[in-house]
Design a protein around this motif. Structure first.
Motif, PDB file in Angstrom:
ATOM      1  N   ASN A   1       0.839 120.250   5.007  1.00 17.85           N
ATOM      2  CA  ASN A   1       0.231 120.374   4.512  1.00 17.85           C
ATOM      3  C   ASN A   1      -1.023 120.382   4.719  1.00 17.85           C
ATOM      4  N   ALA A   2      -1.739 121.386   4.793  1.00 12.10           N
ATOM      5  CA  ALA A   2      -3.880 121.044   4.839  1.00 12.10           C
ATOM      6  C   ALA A   2      -4.519 122.658   4.609  1.00 12.10           C
ATOM      7  N   SER A   3      -5.116 122.813   3.996  1.00 14.04           N
ATOM      8  CA  SER A   3      -5.731 123.928   4.471  1.00 14.04           C
ATOM      9  C   SER A   3      -6.890 123.923   5.437  1.00 14.04           C
ATOM     10  N   ILE A   4      -7.579 125.462   5.629  1.00 15.74           N
ATOM     11  CA  ILE A   4      -7.298 125.297   6.667  1.00 15.74           C
ATOM     12  C   ILE A   4      -8.948 126.688   6.656  1.00 15.74           C
ATOM     13  N   ARG A   5     -10.550 126.243   6.446  1.00 12.54           N
ATOM     14  CA  ARG A   5     -11.572 127.063   6.629  1.00 12.54           C
ATOM     15  C   ARG A   5     -11.682 127.341   7.541  1.00 12.54           C
ATOM     16  N   GLU A   6     -11.863 129.077   8.229  1.00 14.40           N
ATOM     17  CA  GLU A   6     -12.180 129.380   9.861  1.00 14.40           C
ATOM     18  C   GLU A   6     -13.340 130.249   9.451  1.00 14.40           C
ATOM     19  N   ASP A   7     -14.256 130.093  10.799  1.00  9.73           N
ATOM     20  CA  ASP A   7     -15.579 130.598  10.028  1.00  9.73           C
ATOM     21  C   ASP A   7     -16.198 131.458  11.383  1.00  9.73           C
ATOM     22  N   TYR A   8     -15.916 132.266  11.810  1.00  8.18           N
ATOM     23  CA  TYR A   8     -16.522 132.312  13.543  1.00  8.18           C
ATOM     24  C   TYR A   8     -17.802 133.835  13.434  1.00  8.18           C
ATOM     25  N   GLU A   9     -18.435 133.315  13.996  1.00  3.65           N
ATOM     26  CA  GLU A   9     -19.027 134.289  14.149  1.00  3.65           C
ATOM     27  C   GLU A   9     -18.468 135.646  14.490  1.00  3.65           C
ATOM     28  N   THR A  10     -19.435 136.548  14.362  1.00  2.00           N
ATOM     29  CA  THR A  10     -19.028 138.066  14.234  1.00  2.00           C
ATOM     30  C   THR A  10     -20.064 139.027  15.518  1.00  2.00           C
ATOM     31  N   GLY A  11     -19.590 139.915  17.113  1.00  2.00           N
ATOM     32  CA  GLY A  11     -20.174 140.094  18.085  1.00  2.00           C
ATOM     33  C   GLY A  11     -20.623 138.889  18.863  1.00  2.00           C
ATOM     34  N   LEU A  12     -19.415 137.701  18.855  1.00  2.00           N
ATOM     35  CA  LEU A  12     -20.210 136.589  20.022  1.00  2.00           C
ATOM     36  C   LEU A  12     -19.422 137.045  21.421  1.00  2.00           C
ATOM     37  N   PRO A  13     -20.366 137.191  22.306  1.00  2.00           N
ATOM     38  CA  PRO A  13     -20.144 137.691  23.581  1.00  2.00           C
ATOM     39  C   PRO A  13     -18.630 137.153  24.444  1.00  2.00           C
ATOM     40  N   PRO A  14     -18.790 137.991  25.558  1.00  2.00           N
ATOM     41  CA  PRO A  14     -17.477 136.441  26.090  1.00  2.00           C
ATOM     42  C   PRO A  14     -18.426 135.453  26.478  1.00  2.00           C
ATOM     43  N   VAL A  15     -17.889 134.170  27.140  1.00  2.00           N
ATOM     44  CA  VAL A  15     -18.836 133.014  28.104  1.00  2.00           C
ATOM     45  C   VAL A  15     -18.316 133.222  28.647  1.00  2.00           C
ATOM     46  N   ASN A  16     -18.834 131.883  29.844  1.00  2.00           N
ATOM     47  CA  ASN A  16     -18.549 131.908  31.277  1.00  2.00           C
ATOM     48  C   ASN A  16     -17.885 130.366  31.360  1.00  2.00           C
ATOM     49  N   LEU A  17     -17.046 130.551  31.322  1.00  2.00           N
ATOM     50  CA  LEU A  17     -15.972 129.483  30.593  1.00  2.00           C
ATOM     51  C   LEU A  17     -14.562 129.231  31.165  1.00  2.00           C
ATOM     52  N   ASN A  18     -14.441 127.927  31.723  1.00  2.00           N
ATOM     53  CA  ASN A  18     -12.385 127.920  32.111  1.00  2.00           C
ATOM     54  C   ASN A  18     -11.870 128.231  30.686  1.00  2.00           C
ATOM     55  N   PRO A  19     -11.497 129.297  30.603  1.00  2.00           N
ATOM     56  CA  PRO A  19     -10.670 128.712  29.132  1.00  2.00           C
ATOM     57  C   PRO A  19      -9.451 128.066  28.950  1.00  2.00           C
ATOM     58  N   GLN A  20      -8.877 127.292  30.603  1.00  2.00           N
ATOM     59  CA  GLN A  20      -7.844 126.473  30.118  1.00  2.00           C
ATOM     60  C   GLN A  20      -8.572 125.056  29.684  1.00  2.00           C
ATOM     61  N   ASP A  21      -9.477 125.005  30.123  1.00  2.00           N
ATOM     62  CA  ASP A  21     -10.330 123.717  29.363  1.00  2.00           C
ATOM     63  C   ASP A  21     -10.639 124.280  28.088  1.00  2.00           C
ATOM     64  N   TYR A  22     -11.287 125.450  28.007  1.00  2.00           N
ATOM     65  CA  TYR A  22     -11.565 125.639  26.796  1.00  2.00           C
ATOM     66  C   TYR A  22     -10.358 125.101  25.730  1.00  2.00           C
ATOM     67  N   ILE A  23      -8.792 125.555  25.742  1.00  2.00           N
ATOM     68  CA  ILE A  23      -7.704 125.265  25.552  1.00  2.00           C
ATOM     69  C   ILE A  23      -7.844 124.507  25.217  1.00  2.00           C
ATOM     70  N   ARG A  24      -7.858 123.451  26.288  1.00  2.00           N
ATOM     71  CA  ARG A  24      -7.908 121.822  25.906  1.00  2.00           C
ATOM     72  C   ARG A  24      -8.410 121.340  25.285  1.00  2.00           C
ATOM     73  N   VAL A  25     -10.011 121.804  24.877  1.00  2.00           N
ATOM     74  CA  VAL A  25     -11.002 121.263  24.194  1.00  2.00           C
ATOM     75  C   VAL A  25     -10.005 121.310  23.266  1.00  2.00           C
ATOM     76  N   VAL A  26      -9.918 122.731  21.988  1.00  2.00           N
ATOM     77  CA  VAL A  26      -9.908 122.523  21.425  1.00  2.00           C
ATOM     78  C   VAL A  26      -8.580 122.223  20.502  1.00  2.00           C
ATOM     79  N   LEU A  27      -7.528 122.092  21.151  1.00  2.00           N
ATOM     80  CA  LEU A  27      -6.632 121.331  20.720  1.00  2.00           C
ATOM     81  C   LEU A  27      -6.247 120.337  20.694  1.00  2.00           C
TER      82      LEU A  27
END
Length: 283
Positions: free
Chosen positions: A149-175
């Motif tokens: 069990n762990a606490s998660i603190r998330e802070d996402y800037e509002t209004g972030l524009p779409p970024v031109n990248l490979n979504p599959q690769d970005y998912i792998r980075v996050v994971l």
């Protein structure tokens, strides 16, 4: 260099490329296997909402039908009750659609991760993907480590524009980065079960033309050897079954080579680690 040597070098280069592709497939399959329990949990929740609201709507329809049979033109109280039932049905329909879309988004994300094109960049909602896979990785960790069990603190800037990248690769980075963070806090919780509160913070924002993803944990930190070898292929501090030793090497390749970004970390042994990954907002 002779023609024979050039042919041998070309053959060696092709073999290395084949091995690299096989390693990436192995890492991807490993991540999908670990995520399976988290995926099941995440899909089960919206589907349970869909089923429950559908059942509730069915009961309300039966009640409405019974009222309609008894209604008279001058019965204002019954008319109000019937309008309340219609309002509830409309709200249930909205919730069914909302949670149905959520389940579909999860499924589409998994299909994107497992079958996406390696070199296909496209405008991507990074906040949406980050939020979804932070949650999936957390539930996967909880499924694989029952006492976690762990606490998660998330802070996402509002209004972030779409970024031109490979979504599959970005998912792998996050994971990969999240999996390491969860493991670090879990390991520390095993060593300090009473006075320790595991926590991971995820921040996503813009800074000077970059999209910056920062993942910070208050886990075990990295000793000097791990800091020096963290990006080495097959280097891992995890026991068998918990890591392939490929994750951070692939993360570095995705960020720096495929997306011309930057990756950095700070770590204090026994206290914390923070990985900062920067992607250019315009490629």
């Amino acid at each position: 260099m002779t023609r024979t040597e050039m042919k041998d070098l070309a053959a060696l280069s092709q073999e290395i490329e084949k091995l690299r592709a096989q390693l990436e497939r192995q890492e991807k399959l490993s991540s999908l296997g670990m995520l399976s329990a988290g995926i099941a949990h995440e899909i089960r929740n919206p589907l349970n909402f869909v089923i429950n609201f559908s059942n509730l709507s069915g009961n309300l329809l039966e009640e409405y039908r019974a009222m309609a049979e008894k209604a008279t033109d001058g019965d204002n109280d019954m008319r109000e009750d019937m309008e309340d039932i219609l309002a509830s049905l409309e709200e249930n329909q909205r919730k069914i659609a909302e949670h149905g879309r959520h389940a579909l988004d999860i499924i589409n994300g998994i299909l994107l991760y497992s079958r996406g094109k390696d070199d296909a960049c496209q405008p991507t909602d990074t906040a949406l993907l980050t939020r979804e896979y932070v949650r999936l990785s957390y539930h996967a960790m909880r499924a694989n480590c029952k006492d976690f069990n762990a606490s998660i603190r998330e802070d996402y800037e509002t209004g972030l524009p779409p970024v031109n990248l490979n979504p599959q690769d970005y998912i792998r980075v996050v994971l990969n980065v999240m999996n390491n963070a969860w493991y670090a806090v879990w390991k520390k919780s095993q060593e300090h079960p009473r006075d320790y509160r595991p926590a991971v913070e995820v921040r996503l924002h813009r800074a000077d033309g970059w999209l910056v993803l920062a993942v910070e944990d208050n886990g075990t930190g990295m000793d000097r050897e791990t800091q020096e070898k963290v990006y080495d292929v097959f280097y891992t501090t995890k026991p068998a079954g918990h890591g392939t030793g490929l994750g951070m090497a692939i993360v570095k390749d995705i960020v720096e080579n495929k997306h011309h970004g930057r990756i950095a970390f700070t770590s204090v042994p026994g206290e914390r680690t923070c990985f900062t990954l920067s992607f250019p907002l315009s490629l």
